[in-house]
Enzyme design. Structure first.
Site, PDB file in Angstrom:
ATOM      1  N   CYS A  11      12.732  54.727  10.161  1.00  0.00           N
ATOM      2  CA  CYS A  11      11.593  55.371  10.819  1.00  0.00           C
ATOM      3  C   CYS A  11      11.007  56.457   9.907  1.00  0.00           C
ATOM      4  O   CYS A  11      11.572  56.782   8.868  1.00  0.00           O
ATOM      5  CB  CYS A  11      12.023  55.987  12.150  1.00  0.00           C
ATOM      6  SG  CYS A  11      13.220  57.326  11.964  1.00  0.00           S
ATOM      7  N   CYS A  14      13.333  59.317   9.142  1.00  0.00           N
ATOM      8  CA  CYS A  14      14.402  58.922   8.219  1.00  0.00           C
ATOM      9  C   CYS A  14      13.880  58.899   6.778  1.00  0.00           C
ATOM     10  O   CYS A  14      14.551  59.368   5.861  1.00  0.00           O
ATOM     11  CB  CYS A  14      14.955  57.555   8.601  1.00  0.00           C
ATOM     12  SG  CYS A  14      15.598  57.487  10.289  1.00  0.00           S
TER      13      CYS A  14
END
Length: 78
Positions: A11, A14
């Site tokens: 994501c 991240c």
């Protein structure tokens, strides 16, 4: 040499954490092994529920939020 792991499914948070880790290592001019773990089964081995997770030498330092570059540099100096 430090081993840094960023756990997360890929994501935006991240990716930002991973980029911040790279920047912190570069700014400090140190050698570190940076590992990105995106596989859900692999992440489950670490018993985490929220991502992203920042681990340094297998110790969880940050979970569930983006780790900032200056914060990561502090951890790496410990």
């Amino acid at each position: 040499m430090k081993t840094i792991k960023v756990l997360g499914p890929g994501c935006a948070k991240c990716k930002t954490t991973f980029n911040n880790v790279q920047e912190a290592v570069k700014q400090l001019g140190i050698e570190a092994e940076i590992i990105k773990i995106e596989d859900i089964e692999e992440m489950m081995k670490y018993n985490i529920l929220t991502t992203p997770v920042l681990m340094i030498d297998d110790v969880i330092k940050v979970k569930g939020r983006i780790a900032q570059t200056d914060e990561i540099k502090t951890f790496l100096k410990e």
